[in-house]
Design a protein around this motif. Structure first.
Motif, short mmCIF file in Angstrom:
data_model
loop_
_atom_site.label_atom_id
_atom_site.label_comp_id
_atom_site.label_asym_id
_atom_site.label_seq_id
_atom_site.Cartn_x
_atom_site.Cartn_y
_atom_site.Cartn_z
N LYS A 283 0.82 -1.21 0.00
CA LYS A 283 0.00 0.00 0.00
C LYS A 283 0.85 1.26 0.00
CE LYS A 283 -4.24 -1.48 2.37
NZ LYS A 283 -5.05 -1.30 3.59
N GLY A 284 0.24 2.37 -0.48
CA GLY A 284 0.88 3.67 -0.40
C GLY A 284 1.47 4.15 -1.70
N GLN A 285 1.92 5.40 -1.69
CA GLN A 285 2.51 6.01 -2.86
C GLN A 285 3.89 6.56 -2.53
OE1 GLN A 285 1.16 6.11 -5.94
NE2 GLN A 285 -0.66 4.98 -5.23
N ASP A 286 4.79 6.48 -3.47
CA ASP A 286 6.13 7.06 -3.37
C ASP A 286 6.82 6.65 -2.06
OD1 ASP A 286 5.71 8.24 -5.85
OD2 ASP A 286 4.75 9.99 -4.93
N GLU A 287 7.28 7.67 -1.28
CA GLU A 287 8.05 7.36 -0.07
C GLU A 287 7.22 6.66 0.99
OE1 GLU A 287 7.67 10.36 -1.31
OE2 GLU A 287 9.60 11.02 -2.10
N GLU A 288 5.89 6.82 0.94
CA GLU A 288 5.03 6.23 1.96
C GLU A 288 4.62 4.79 1.63
OE1 GLU A 288 1.70 8.74 2.47
OE2 GLU A 288 2.86 10.41 3.33
N ARG A 289 5.04 4.32 0.49
CA ARG A 289 4.63 2.98 0.09
C ARG A 289 5.31 1.93 0.96
NH1 ARG A 289 4.08 0.52 -6.08
NH2 ARG A 289 2.61 -1.13 -5.45
N ILE A 290 4.56 0.89 1.33
CA ILE A 290 5.10 -0.20 2.15
C ILE A 290 6.04 -1.03 1.29
CG2 ILE A 290 4.54 -2.27 3.47
CD1 ILE A 290 1.77 -1.04 3.98
N SER A 321 -0.54 -3.62 -4.60
CA SER A 321 -0.77 -2.24 -4.17
C SER A 321 -1.83 -2.09 -3.08
CB SER A 321 -1.17 -1.38 -5.38
OG SER A 321 -2.33 -1.90 -6.00
N ASP A 324 -1.70 -4.75 3.04
CA ASP A 324 -1.09 -4.23 4.26
C ASP A 324 0.16 -5.05 4.55
OD1 ASP A 324 -1.94 -6.66 5.36
OD2 ASP A 324 -3.74 -5.79 6.22
#
Length: 397
Positions: A283-290, A321, A324
């Motif tokens: 999950k998440g996008q760019d730097e926040e992606r797991i 994508s 969790d």
């Protein structure tokens, strides 16, 4: 008589009384490389007073070809109609799709024989099923009939937990449990013989809402047993039925591995170019992606610490994508197991009819590879009267 037992090669089975002085049971002889082998069988009788009588006799085992096989056609009620036309072709899959296809020219087709609900079978084997799908191909003037095999019928039933309980729990002898699980679901087509395996379980929990065949196989696997299915035509009866029972798995890996008589040949592949580092993106996008890194360890297990580095490291990316961290690790582990190094074995067998669940093995001196794997599937094909059998082992695509 209190008890009568037979022992062959360290395996003991309790025989059941069928008359005042007659006992019967089943015990499987080991694989033999020759067409005839002699094994000592010890019969032990324990009397009501505790006295024991023991006698050893020779059992002669002869390897006979099961082929050429001839399929028989029967009505939906089981009455035999006769042998399938020799110009018809059969493609029967066991262990995977568990279905069959019967293909013939329209000039051969007869409605009385080849119609919905009718059966095809080879007596004494698992090869057979029920026709429930008919296709007419006008361009080639062909009739194609399809349907589930006997094993396929088991896969079409679901085992549910009893009302108000989380799981169905079973106890008792393996064959008694089979009889309980099958019940009257098949209108008498399936039958479990009144034979004790001598192996019992207590409080076995059946998975929730699982297919009947999966529930049976999981239980038997846990005890080193397999499901034996055979079509039986009893003397004195006009109809046949499908007999199912639990029997011990036969390990052919030692007896057949070094055969020089051409009965079993192996093709062994040792693939060492698989991924050993999987980068999992959740999950998440760019730097926040797991992001999760999984690594293959020396023993083939999956961990979070690198083992292979430099030239020996092979990387791959797995994108999920919506996952969790917990789901990403679970599915990423499965994915890496599919991508990592593997060893596979293809089996080519002649003169021996292996059953699903039996174990075969192979050793290849160049790579030093030794494998032991169970048979997971069989494909039987009859084309132009010629029969071929393809075996699938665990790990095959």
């Amino acid at each position: 008589m209190e008890r009568v037992e037979a022992t062959l090669k360290g395996i003991t089975r309790t025989l059941r009384g069928i008359e005042s002085d007659k006992y019967q049971g089943q015990i499987r002889a080991p694989a033999t490389k020759s067409r005839e082998a002699v094994y000592p069988v010890t019969i032990t009788a324990t009397g009501d007073n505790g006295g024991v009588t023991e006698e050893t006799r020779d059992l002669i085992v002869r390897n006979e070809r099961i082929f050429p096989m001839k399929f028989i056609v029967a009505r939906d009620t089981g009455e035999e109609l006769g042998h399938m036309d020799r110009n018809a072709d059969v493609d029967l899959d066991l262990g995977d799709t568990n279905d069959f296809e019967l293909r013939m020219n329209q000039d051969v087709w007869k409605k009385e024989w080849y119609w919905y609900g009718n059966r095809i079978f080879v007596p004494g084997t698992e090869y057979g099923g029920i026709m429930n799908d008919l296709e007419v191909i006008t361009r080639t003037r062909e009739i194609v009939l399809r349907g589930p095999t006997w094993r396929g019928l088991l896969a079409q039933k679901i085992v549910e937990p009893p009302e108000g309980e989380d799981h169905l729990t079973v106890s008792g002898d393996l064959n008694d449990i089979l009889r309980e699980l099958i019940g009257d679901r098949f209108d008498g087509l399936f039958s479990v013989p009144d034979i004790k395996t001598g192996v019992s379980v207590t409080g076995w929990q059946v998975d929730r809402y699982v297919k009947l065949d999966d529930a049976i196989i999981k239980l038997l696997d846990s005890k080193g047993y397999r499901l034996q299915i055979s079509y039986v035509e009893p003397e004195g009866l006009e109809y046949g039925y499908v007999e199912v029972q639990a029997v011990p798995v036969t390990d052919y890996s030692e007896d057949l591995e070094y055969s020089r008589e051409g009965k079993v040949e192996f093709s062994i592949r040792d693939y060492r170019g698989g991924a050993n580092h999987l980068i999992c993106a959740g999950k998440g996008q760019d730097e926040e992606r797991i992001i999760l890194h999984l690594y293959v360890q020396e023993d083939g297990s999956i961990g979070k610490t690198p083992y292979y580095t430099g030239l020996a490291e092979y990387e791959a990316v797995y994108e999920f994508s919506s996952a969790d961290p917990e789901k990403l690790e679970e599915d990423g582990t499965k994915r890496l197991k599919d991508l990592q190094n593997y060893k596979s074995i293809d089996v080519d067998v002649s003169d021996i009819d292996l059953e699903i669940g039996d174990i075969v093995g192979g050793y290849e001196e160049i790579t030093g590879t030794r494998l032991q794997k169970p048979i997971t599937g069989k494909i039987i094909k009859v084309q132009g009267g010629e029969v071929t059998t393809e075996y699938k082992v665990k790990g095959d695509d």
